[in-house]
Design a protein around this motif. Sequence first.
Motif, PDB file in Angstrom:
ATOM      1  N   GLY A 110       0.804  -1.222   0.000  1.00 45.62           N
ATOM      2  CA  GLY A 110       0.000   0.000   0.000  1.00 45.62           C
ATOM      3  C   GLY A 110       0.832   1.264   0.000  1.00 45.62           C
ATOM      4  N   THR A 111       2.153   1.114   0.104  1.00 47.80           N
ATOM      5  CA  THR A 111       3.048   2.265  -0.002  1.00 47.80           C
ATOM      6  C   THR A 111       3.784   2.180  -1.335  1.00 47.80           C
ATOM      7  N   GLU A 112       4.159   3.341  -1.873  1.00 48.30           N
ATOM      8  CA  GLU A 112       4.858   3.387  -3.159  1.00 48.30           C
ATOM      9  C   GLU A 112       6.063   4.308  -3.025  1.00 48.30           C
ATOM     10  N   PRO A 113       7.112   3.823  -2.356  1.00 41.48           N
ATOM     11  CA  PRO A 113       8.277   4.663  -2.055  1.00 41.48           C
ATOM     12  C   PRO A 113       9.363   4.653  -3.127  1.00 41.48           C
ATOM     13  N   GLY A 114       9.002   4.374  -4.369  1.00 43.41           N
ATOM     14  CA  GLY A 114       9.990   4.250  -5.431  1.00 43.41           C
ATOM     15  C   GLY A 114      10.884   5.469  -5.584  1.00 43.41           C
ATOM     16  N   LYS A 115      10.321   6.668  -5.416  1.00 42.01           N
ATOM     17  CA  LYS A 115      11.124   7.880  -5.580  1.00 42.01           C
ATOM     18  C   LYS A 115      12.195   7.978  -4.498  1.00 42.01           C
ATOM     19  N   TRP A 116      11.897   7.483  -3.286  1.00 39.89           N
ATOM     20  CA  TRP A 116      12.897   7.491  -2.213  1.00 39.89           C
ATOM     21  C   TRP A 116      14.002   6.495  -2.514  1.00 39.89           C
ATOM     22  N   PHE A 117      13.623   5.342  -3.070  1.00 40.45           N
ATOM     23  CA  PHE A 117      14.622   4.340  -3.430  1.00 40.45           C
ATOM     24  C   PHE A 117      15.594   4.923  -4.461  1.00 40.45           C
ATOM     25  N   HIS A 118      15.031   5.585  -5.460  1.00 38.96           N
ATOM     26  CA  HIS A 118      15.866   6.160  -6.520  1.00 38.96           C
ATOM     27  C   HIS A 118      16.822   7.203  -5.954  1.00 38.96           C
ATOM     28  N   ARG A 119      16.329   8.076  -5.098  1.00 38.92           N
ATOM     29  CA  ARG A 119      17.174   9.122  -4.532  1.00 38.92           C
ATOM     30  C   ARG A 119      18.265   8.543  -3.635  1.00 38.92           C
ATOM     31  N   HIS A 142      26.322   3.470   0.017  1.00 39.40           N
ATOM     32  CA  HIS A 142      26.288   2.513   1.126  1.00 39.40           C
ATOM     33  C   HIS A 142      26.244   1.074   0.628  1.00 39.40           C
ATOM     34  N   GLY A 143      26.659   0.858  -0.606  1.00 38.95           N
ATOM     35  CA  GLY A 143      26.681  -0.500  -1.139  1.00 38.95           C
ATOM     36  C   GLY A 143      25.377  -0.938  -1.760  1.00 38.95           C
ATOM     37  N   GLY A 144      24.451   0.011  -1.979  1.00 43.11           N
ATOM     38  CA  GLY A 144      23.198  -0.326  -2.645  1.00 43.11           C
ATOM     39  C   GLY A 144      22.020  -0.441  -1.692  1.00 43.11           C
ATOM     40  N   LEU A 145      20.863  -0.756  -2.270  1.00 45.06           N
ATOM     41  CA  LEU A 145      19.621  -0.861  -1.508  1.00 45.06           C
ATOM     42  C   LEU A 145      18.837  -2.076  -1.979  1.00 45.06           C
ATOM     43  N   LEU A 146      18.506  -2.976  -1.045  1.00 44.29           N
ATOM     44  CA  LEU A 146      17.669  -4.137  -1.330  1.00 44.29           C
ATOM     45  C   LEU A 146      16.299  -3.863  -0.730  1.00 44.29           C
ATOM     46  N   THR A 147      15.236  -3.961  -1.529  1.00 44.91           N
ATOM     47  CA  THR A 147      13.889  -3.656  -1.044  1.00 44.91           C
ATOM     48  C   THR A 147      13.016  -4.905  -1.069  1.00 44.91           C
ATOM     49  N   LEU A 148      12.161  -5.024  -0.057  1.00 45.16           N
ATOM     50  CA  LEU A 148      11.270  -6.174   0.096  1.00 45.16           C
ATOM     51  C   LEU A 148       9.848  -5.684   0.311  1.00 45.16           C
ATOM     52  N   ASP A 149       8.938  -6.058  -0.566  1.00 46.55           N
ATOM     53  CA  ASP A 149       7.524  -5.705  -0.437  1.00 46.55           C
ATOM     54  C   ASP A 149       6.842  -6.751   0.431  1.00 46.55           C
ATOM     55  N   SER A 150       6.111  -6.315   1.458  1.00 45.49           N
ATOM     56  CA  SER A 150       5.531  -7.285   2.388  1.00 45.49           C
ATOM     57  C   SER A 150       4.279  -6.737   3.063  1.00 45.49           C
ATOM     58  N   ASP A 151       3.333  -7.626   3.358  1.00 47.46           N
ATOM     59  CA  ASP A 151       2.182  -7.237   4.179  1.00 47.46           C
ATOM     60  C   ASP A 151       2.623  -6.946   5.608  1.00 47.46           C
ATOM     61  N   ASP A 152       3.743  -7.513   6.011  1.00 45.72           N
ATOM     62  CA  ASP A 152       4.245  -7.343   7.372  1.00 45.72           C
ATOM     63  C   ASP A 152       5.699  -6.873   7.332  1.00 45.72           C
ATOM     64  N   ALA A 153       5.892  -5.618   6.959  1.00 51.49           N
ATOM     65  CA  ALA A 153       7.252  -5.071   6.850  1.00 51.49           C
ATOM     66  C   ALA A 153       7.966  -5.080   8.198  1.00 51.49           C
TER      67      ALA A 153
END
Length: 224
Positions: free
Chosen positions: A9-18, A25-36
Amino acid sequence: MLTLAFVTGTEPGKWFHRFRQRTEHGGLLTLDSDDALGLVLDGSADLALARLPDARLTEDFHTVRLYEEARGVAVPKDSIFAELGEKVLARDLEGEILNYRIAEDGSIDYGELRAALQVVGANVGIAIAPRPLIRVLSKKQVVALELVDRSVPGTEIALVWRREADSDAIQDFVGIARGRTTNSSRQAAPKRSAREKTLAKQERRGRPNFRIDKSGGKGRRRSR
């Protein structure tokens, strides 16, 4: 490498890009989850973009609240409510079959909500949940309207991480999510003096640098 879990339900793509663009910091790994938050609890993620309230939060966590979510109601695409506009009042929904509603403690059962939205899509009843979440989970047969009803528990989105796991990478992501610009970020280039800025500008323009020759006549210049 920073591992971040973000709740459905969140769409933080612009934050990931920035973050990827501005930091090292060696990159960013993102995980979409109902229970973040659960992924932070079990060690799968360093940081969670979570939906609150959540009874599992304790003093062991840092919590940065970002924004409140609009209350929402899912209605069938062909219902009269879908023609009323962007908002609907609680009294307008009286007598409708309620397939799902946010729990009194503000918690959400994502499985039950998904099932309820399928029923709504079949042109039966309504479902009440955060509007952004309804939008993400809904099919074309469902419309998400803003619900004006203060009796429905509110929800908000926050960044959550363990105090003991705090790091520069986490702090940089938090700053970006809170609107920190490049000039104010921890990665911003050191400020230059006025003279350094002038010399850099002259260099870009391809001009020779000059200085005042104080040993000669007034206003006389010589090349450096």
